[in-house]
Design an enzyme around this catalytic site. Structure first.
Site: not given
Ligand code: GFP
Ligand code: GFP
Length: 841
Positions: A374, A567-568, A573, A678, A682
């Site tokens: 991942h 998100k985290r 990110k 992901t 969504k």
């Protein structure tokens, strides 16, 4: 059923009937507008919780029946099963999902209505099962939903953490972590005190030769901890299949509670032993994409792998088949490297306990396992120190050395000239101390290795696992692009949109075959449809605005553009890029004359996510977001034109409110760093557009829905290395617009500038590893473009509709079918009895 506070069932029912007859609502119960006899109970039991318990237990009853039938069917049919080993299952809430999957939500709603409860209030009573950090754990949860919905004989195996991911509070702008004790009342699990496994740690290895001259190896002494199974039923959608998720909980083995200590008065130490055992399954490690090599984590991993393997082998042995048939009956998928010890454990069982020859055993092992990678982030790749292993799992270390020896001998034969290759691919890193490289062990012990999106699967082949592609050939490496379950992420989270789609497609079949969404395309020109589409988005934004008001006290305008990044929190990110962009926007608005401000498109920037408790930089980003919010949200020059919101304690159930309400969401990782993502899927499935880099699944989303429907920006992954190199060795400067943002922070506009200096220095002085400055200009101009596009609502709506219509590929059903065909080689087990297939809507 007897919730605490009521002595008998009759008493409870009388109370509920009272409420129903009087037409009172839950609020009334609390304010006491009811018969005194009933009121007596109210102090003792939160009535909403009682309603939740009653509803949950009613649904649970139904699930148990189907669950038993499914387990028996799978046992008698005796076909190959898939076992999904994941240290994380981020399930969220269960009741709503169970009601929808069983097809009786309407009935439940009417029943609860009759009793004076709103179904939403009842659903909201449930505590999230948050046994995961982020994407990896949520993916596992989506996979379980798809496996059951597609009737695959499948089990999940995980750990039953007493504390899931911590609850996040924001105090003075800082993240504060609070333990999440979620097991107070959990009707969705069944303690299986009849299913236990004793797991061994420490001790030593005894090797000797028996009378027949055969070498016998046994692992002796050490400490035993008992694993107790807790089973969680996993209902499929529109089928009576209910699969099983088995979570292990640790307790002292009966052998360990030392009664002699107890009797001799050493009570404390006897209890300490007990607690030590229970600690193993006590907490989920809250580090996301970071491994710290802690002994307790390795203990968790072995505890869970050993218990699961024991269970799988026990089940296989019931069938009395030959060992050679094991891989025809059993597929085990390793969700990341966390369960890699399962490979070693199976080899140990086969050679030490079952007496198989090494090569025969290893042939079985490698045919059984598949490994999903991942991440390519180096700090996330697991390595365990050899001395730690030696102490905790002495026999496993020997087996790992043997696996490595045979593997390297094979490599040497094939690549005799490349001496350095051996050091590069060795499972043991020759460092000080030596380390076991778990990803390499997972590759060597599996027959397939997959990445989770095309770019990512290509990257692992050309970077971190390059040598292994030379050794094994390219076929061992494959891609399965991630997906999400449309049941939770469309039908449950966005019921109105799901209903609208169903009304056009003639039913809910699209929830089982998401490609049917493409039939929506013609409606892109249908005015009424568009209007309804827009109304639903607006209603979802109103709902989120209410949540924001309730939880933060800030009132946001639902007509503004909602820009979401949840998100985290992680530097890769790049929430920092987002908040710097927000500051630039703020400066732009401030610089405008009042009449010019009227032309500005109002925007609400919404953030949410947890930082690992020890990840200082991530916590600084949260702090900055909150401080910017305090200033911007109270600046009269700005008013509604910009609001900055940090939603506390982001989790699955909050995602269900946030996702349907976005206009734009941000998936802006440095290219090449986000394996898939992901939440991008969504958001698009809920009619939100995305701004993103060419990274992870953004690339495939773009391919499916069309470039004109995505806002892409930033450098490409193939350029990242050169850019980084230039930062260090060439001339690099901070983007001038970003420099202005930094000056504003340094001037103390958002409070103590010292608090944010590390964040600025990482970019301006320490090489800007995540390329924030390189991408800043392109990011901002793309955001400006979004403002312009949003002003043309009709076109925006067309993009939204077409995007949803083209998202069929991203269902986790498609992923599971790909895994089943290309990795697991398993077939669905059709529900034969037609009566069992319920007509469910
Ligand atoms: C499973 C279930 C049991 C069930 C049997 C037979 O057992 O509850 O009774 O199947 O249907 F867990 P194992 O496969 O784990 O032995
Ligand atoms: C990881 C990766 C993501 C990927 C998920 C699921 O997520 O890109 O989408 O796994 O494969 F980083 P996190 O657990 O890091 O959120």
């Amino acid at each position: 059923f007897s919730p605490s506070g009521f002595k008998t069932k009759d008493e409870f029912e009388a109370c509920i009937t009272d409420v129903g007859n009087s037409g009172l609502r839950a609020e009334d119960l609390i304010t006491g507008r009811m018969r005194p006899a009933c009121r007596d109970h109210i102090g003792k039991i939160p009535i909403q919780l009682a309603a939740y318990s009653g509803t949950a237990l009613a649904f649970r009853d139904r699930l148990i029946i189907d669950w038993n039938k499914t387990q028996q069917r799978q046992t008698f049919d005796d076909q190959k099963r898939i076992y999904y080993l994941s240290l994380e299952f981020l399930m969220g809430r269960t009741l709503d999902n169970a009601m929808l999957n069983v097809g009786l939500k309407k009935v439940a709603k009417e029943g609860l209505d009759d009793l004076g409860f709103r179904i939403e209030d009842v659903i909201n009573q449930e505590h999230d099962a948050a046994l995961g950090n982020g994407g990896l754990g949520r993916l596992a949860a989506c996979f379980l939903d798809s496996l059951a919905s597609l009737n695959y004989p499948a089990w999940g195996y995980g750990l039953r953490y007493r504390y899931g991911i911590f609850k996040q509070d924001i105090e003075n702008g800082y993240q504060v972590e609070i333990p999440d004790y979620w097991l107070d009342f959990n009707p969705w699990e069944f303690a299986r005190h009849d299913v236990t496994v004793d797991v061994q740690f420490y001790g030593w290895v005894n090797k000797h030769t028996d009378d027949d001259g055969k070498q016998v190896v046994s692992w002796q002494d050490g400490e035993l901890v008992t694993a107790v199974a807790y089973d969680v039923p996993i209902p499929g959608y529109g089928t009576s299949t209910v699969n099983n998720l088995r979570l292990w909980s640790s307790k002292a083995s009966s052998g360990e509670f030392d009664f002699s200590k107890f009797n001799s008065g050493d009570y404390e130490s006897a209890v300490a032993d007990q607690q030590r055992a229970e600690t193993i399954s006590a907490v989920l490690y809250p580090n996301d994409n970071l491994e710290r090599g802690k002994e307790l984590r390795l203990k968790q991993q072995y505890f869970w792998c050993a218990a699961s393997l024991h269970d799988i082998v026990r089940r296989f042995k019931k069938t009395q088949r030959k060992w050679s048939e094991f891989p025809d009956q059993v597929a085990i998928q390793l969700n990341d490297t966390h369960p890699t010890l399962a490979i070693v454990e199976l080899q140990r069982i086969l050679i030490d306990k079952e007496g198989l020859e090494w090569d025969v055993a290893w042939g079985i092992v490698t045919k059984t396992f598949g490994y999903t990678n991942h991440t390519v982030l180096p700090e996330a790749l697991e390595k365990w120190s050899v001395p730690l292993f030696q102490n905790l799992l002495p026999r496993h270390l020997q087996i790992i050395y043997d696996i490595n020896l045979f593997f390297l001998q094979g490599v040497e034969r094939r690549f005799p000239k490349d001496r350095e290759m051996l050091g590069r691919v060795s499972i043991i890193e020759e460092s000080q101390p030596k380390m076991v490289r778990m990803a390499y062990l997972a590759i060597v012990g599996s027959h397939k290795v997959n990445g989770v999106a095309e770019l990512h699967s290509d990257l692992i082949k050309t970077t971190i696992f390059k040598d292994f592609v030379k050794i094994y050939g390219p076929d061992k490496f494959t891609n399965v692009t991630n997906g999400i379950t449309p049941r939770r992420w469309l039908h449950q989270a966005n019921p109105r949109l799901s209903e609208l789609i169903a009304s056009k497609l003639g039913g809910y079949d699209f929830l089982k075959d998401l490609t049917l969404l493409n039939k929506l395309e013609p409606f892109v020109d249908d005015k009424d449809f568009k209007k309804e589409w827009a109304e639903i988005k607006y209603a979802n934004k109103v709902r989120l605005a209410q949540h924001i008001l309730k939880t933060t006290g800030v009132s946001v305008n639902p007509k503004a553009l909602f820009d979401v990044q949840v998100k985290r929190i992680h530097e890769y990110k790049r929430q920092q890029l987002n908040i710097f962009g927000v500051i630039r926007r703020y400066l732009t608005i401030k610089a405008l004359k009042p009449e010019e401000r009227k032309k500005v498109l109002p925007r609400v920037s919404i953030f949410g996510g947890k930082a690992a408790p020890g990840y200082w930089m991530a916590k600084t980003i949260i702090h900055l977001i909150n401080k910017v919010g305090e200033v911007v949200n109270n600046d009269p020059d700005v008013g509604d034109l910009l609001k900055v919101i940090f939603i506390e304690d982001y989790n699955v159930s909050k995602a269900e409110i946030i996702t349907p309400a976005s206009d734009i969401s941000e998936h802006i990782s440095t290219a090449g760093t986000e394996a898939s993502g992901t939440s991008n899927m969504k958001f698009v499935l809920n009619g939100g557009l995305i701004i993103g880099t060419l990274d992870g699944a953004n690339i495939e989303i773009t391919r499916e829905i069309g470039e004109q429907n995505v806002f892409l920006f930033g450098n490409l992954s193939e350029d990242v290395e050169d850019l980084r190199h230039n930062h260090f060795y060439g001339e690099s400067h901070v983007d001038p617009e970003l420099a202005k943002v930094f000056d504003t922070i340094k001037a103390g506009t958002f409070g103590d500038e010292g608090a944010f200096s590390a964040l600025i220095a990482a970019i301006a002085e320490h090489g800007d590893y995540y390329l924030v400055s390189d991408d800043f200009h392109s990011y901002c101009s793309t955001q400006d473009l979004i403002d312009e596009s949003y002003k043309n609502q009709d076109e925006w709506l067309s993009k939204s509709i077409l995007s949803v219509a083209r998202m069929g590929f991203f269902t986790s059903d498609r992923c599971i079918n790909e895994y089943a065909d290309s990795i697991w080689n398993i077939e669905p087990l059709q529900v034969k009895d037609e009566d069992e297939v319920r007509a469910r809507t």
